[in-house]
Design a protein around this motif. Structure first.
Motif, PDB file in Angstrom:
ATOM      1  N   LEU A 164       8.785  -8.923  -1.607  1.00 40.15           N
ATOM      2  CA  LEU A 164       8.287  -7.784  -1.302  1.00 40.15           C
ATOM      3  C   LEU A 164       7.084  -7.109  -0.451  1.00 40.15           C
ATOM      4  O   LEU A 164       7.004  -6.366   0.424  1.00 40.15           O
ATOM      5  CB  LEU A 164       7.716  -7.005  -2.916  1.00 40.15           C
ATOM      6  N   LEU A 165       6.099  -7.912  -0.394  1.00 39.39           N
ATOM      7  CA  LEU A 165       4.904  -8.143   0.486  1.00 39.39           C
ATOM      8  C   LEU A 165       5.228  -8.138   1.507  1.00 39.39           C
ATOM      9  O   LEU A 165       4.711  -7.338   2.650  1.00 39.39           O
ATOM     10  CB  LEU A 165       3.600  -9.140   0.054  1.00 39.39           C
ATOM     11  N   VAL A 166       5.780  -8.774   2.386  1.00 39.31           N
ATOM     12  CA  VAL A 166       6.406  -8.938   3.586  1.00 39.31           C
ATOM     13  C   VAL A 166       7.263  -7.633   4.132  1.00 39.31           C
ATOM     14  O   VAL A 166       6.730  -7.712   5.254  1.00 39.31           O
ATOM     15  CB  VAL A 166       7.521 -10.068   3.633  1.00 39.31           C
ATOM     16  N   VAL A 167       8.201  -6.911   3.329  1.00 43.66           N
ATOM     17  CA  VAL A 167       9.092  -6.273   3.683  1.00 43.66           C
ATOM     18  C   VAL A 167       8.353  -5.315   3.830  1.00 43.66           C
ATOM     19  O   VAL A 167       8.198  -3.946   4.676  1.00 43.66           O
ATOM     20  CB  VAL A 167      10.119  -5.883   2.641  1.00 43.66           C
ATOM     21  N   LEU A 185       5.843   1.531  -4.805  1.00 41.52           N
ATOM     22  CA  LEU A 185       6.086   0.363  -4.599  1.00 41.52           C
ATOM     23  C   LEU A 185       5.267  -0.922  -4.173  1.00 41.52           C
ATOM     24  O   LEU A 185       4.896  -1.282  -4.707  1.00 41.52           O
ATOM     25  CB  LEU A 185       7.281   0.637  -3.335  1.00 41.52           C
ATOM     26  N   VAL A 186       4.379  -0.160  -3.737  1.00 37.73           N
ATOM     27  CA  VAL A 186       3.084  -1.192  -3.534  1.00 37.73           C
ATOM     28  C   VAL A 186       1.880  -1.230  -4.503  1.00 37.73           C
ATOM     29  O   VAL A 186       1.464  -3.059  -4.289  1.00 37.73           O
ATOM     30  CB  VAL A 186       2.071  -0.463  -1.803  1.00 37.73           C
ATOM     31  N   MET A 215      -1.758   1.647   2.509  1.00 40.63           N
ATOM     32  CA  MET A 215      -1.184   0.563   1.500  1.00 40.63           C
ATOM     33  C   MET A 215      -3.113  -0.285   1.513  1.00 40.63           C
ATOM     34  O   MET A 215      -2.880  -0.641   0.565  1.00 40.63           O
ATOM     35  CB  MET A 215      -0.740  -0.610   2.542  1.00 40.63           C
ATOM     36  N   LEU A 216      -3.905   0.002   2.260  1.00 43.66           N
ATOM     37  CA  LEU A 216      -5.106  -0.990   2.124  1.00 43.66           C
ATOM     38  C   LEU A 216      -5.465   0.164   1.154  1.00 43.66           C
ATOM     39  O   LEU A 216      -6.336  -0.794   0.090  1.00 43.66           O
ATOM     40  CB  LEU A 216      -6.021   0.335   3.351  1.00 43.66           C
TER      41      LEU A 216
END
Length: 306
Positions: A118-121, A64-65, A174-175
């Protein structure tokens, strides 16, 4: 709708569809149990469904990310040149559709309309929610009632003082995904260097904080990061050489170091399997699978009647 957007929506919808199916099946089983049994033994359907939802999210979070970051990933194709040369495609283009300039036309609408929420969530709300949830329920995490709700994977392997650590792991993931998605714009050497720096920071954090409840789990996590770091550094040593101009010595080096990397990673996998065997994990898994199959067989006549 452009094909690139259709593919993006498909990748984003697969976890949602799987989650809907899982929740439907789990809700149906809970309904059958409620009709058949007088007591539910503290079974809370909403909590179990939320626990299942969190499990699905964590399984698919890297994909997803990656898809979300991909909505903003652009690459430079051509740069302006002096006459008589002529650049055919000046500017940056979206990696999912190399015929579409970045943040122009439909890409701007989808990037800001879908990508930003989506980035915020995923990158802000989810880690904060996990940390807040575990810290708020700090005193009740190890009670039998709370464990039955299905949130154990969020905190079960960590010390009580580090019950929020899964949020840190999520940010680390995520990083690394961001380095994989955006790093190619600066070249493979710098991409590998960024990934190596993130892995070093993760390893230092694990050794310094030691968040795992069981020492063996902490050692296993550190060894895992060590294998990834070694593989990353080897990849960096290979990426700085132009393969088309490489001599015979470099080709021999690449084959030998590739075999060493493969052997180290295989040893790590075998060590994990050996530790699971010592903990009687496989026998427990077989017993659990057999018990699940038996329960499903017992429920079949009841489901057929309804």
């Amino acid at each position: 709708m452009p094909m690139a957007i259709r593919k993006t929506l498909f990748y984003l919808c697969v976890p949602v569809l799987l989650l809907v199916v899982l929740l439907f099946v789990q809700g149906g089983i809970a309904h059958c149990k409620a009709n058949c049994c007088k007591s539910t033994h503290g079974f809370n359907l909403l909590d179990r469904l939320l626990g299942s939802a969190m499990t699905v999210v964590f399984v698919f979070i890297p994909a997803l990310v990656c898809t979300t970051f991909g909505l903003f990933a652009c690459v430079t194709v051509d740069t302006p040149t002096a006459e008589p040369s002529c650049a055919a495609a000046v500017g940056k283009y979206w990696i999912f559709d190399m015929g579409q300039q970045c943040f122009q036309d439909y890409h701007a609408r989808w990037a800001f309309g879908l990508g930003v929420p989506l980035l915020v969530v995923l990158c802000l709300v989810l880690p904060v929610a996990i940390a807040a949830f575990t810290l708020h329920n700090h005193s009740a995490l190890n009670t039998p009632t709370f464990r039955r709700q299905g949130y154990g994977f969020l905190y079960g392997q960590y010390k009580a003082s580090c019950c929020f650590w899964e949020a840190v792991v999520l940010l680390q993931t995520m990083l690394l995904v961001a380095a994989a998605v955006f790093g190619f714009t600066v070249g493979p050497a710098f991409q590998v260097l960024i990934a190596s720096a993130l892995l070093v920071a993760t390893l230092v954090l694990l050794i310094t904080v030691r968040p795992h409840y069981y020492r063996q789990m902490g050692n296993l996590a550190s060894q895992n990061i060590g294998c990834l770091l070694f593989t990353s550094l080897v990849a960096q040593s290979l990426s700085i050489v132009d393969v088309s101009r490489a001599d015979q010595q470099f080709m021999v080096y690449s084959k030998v170091i590739g075999a060493v990397v493969l052997a180290i990673n295989l040893l790590f996998v075998l060590s994990v399997l050996w530790r699971l065997h010592k903990l009687d994990y496989f026998s427990h898994l077989l017993r659990l699978t057999y018990s699940t199959v038996q329960s499903a067989v017992r429920w079949l006549p009841f489901l057929h009647r309804h």
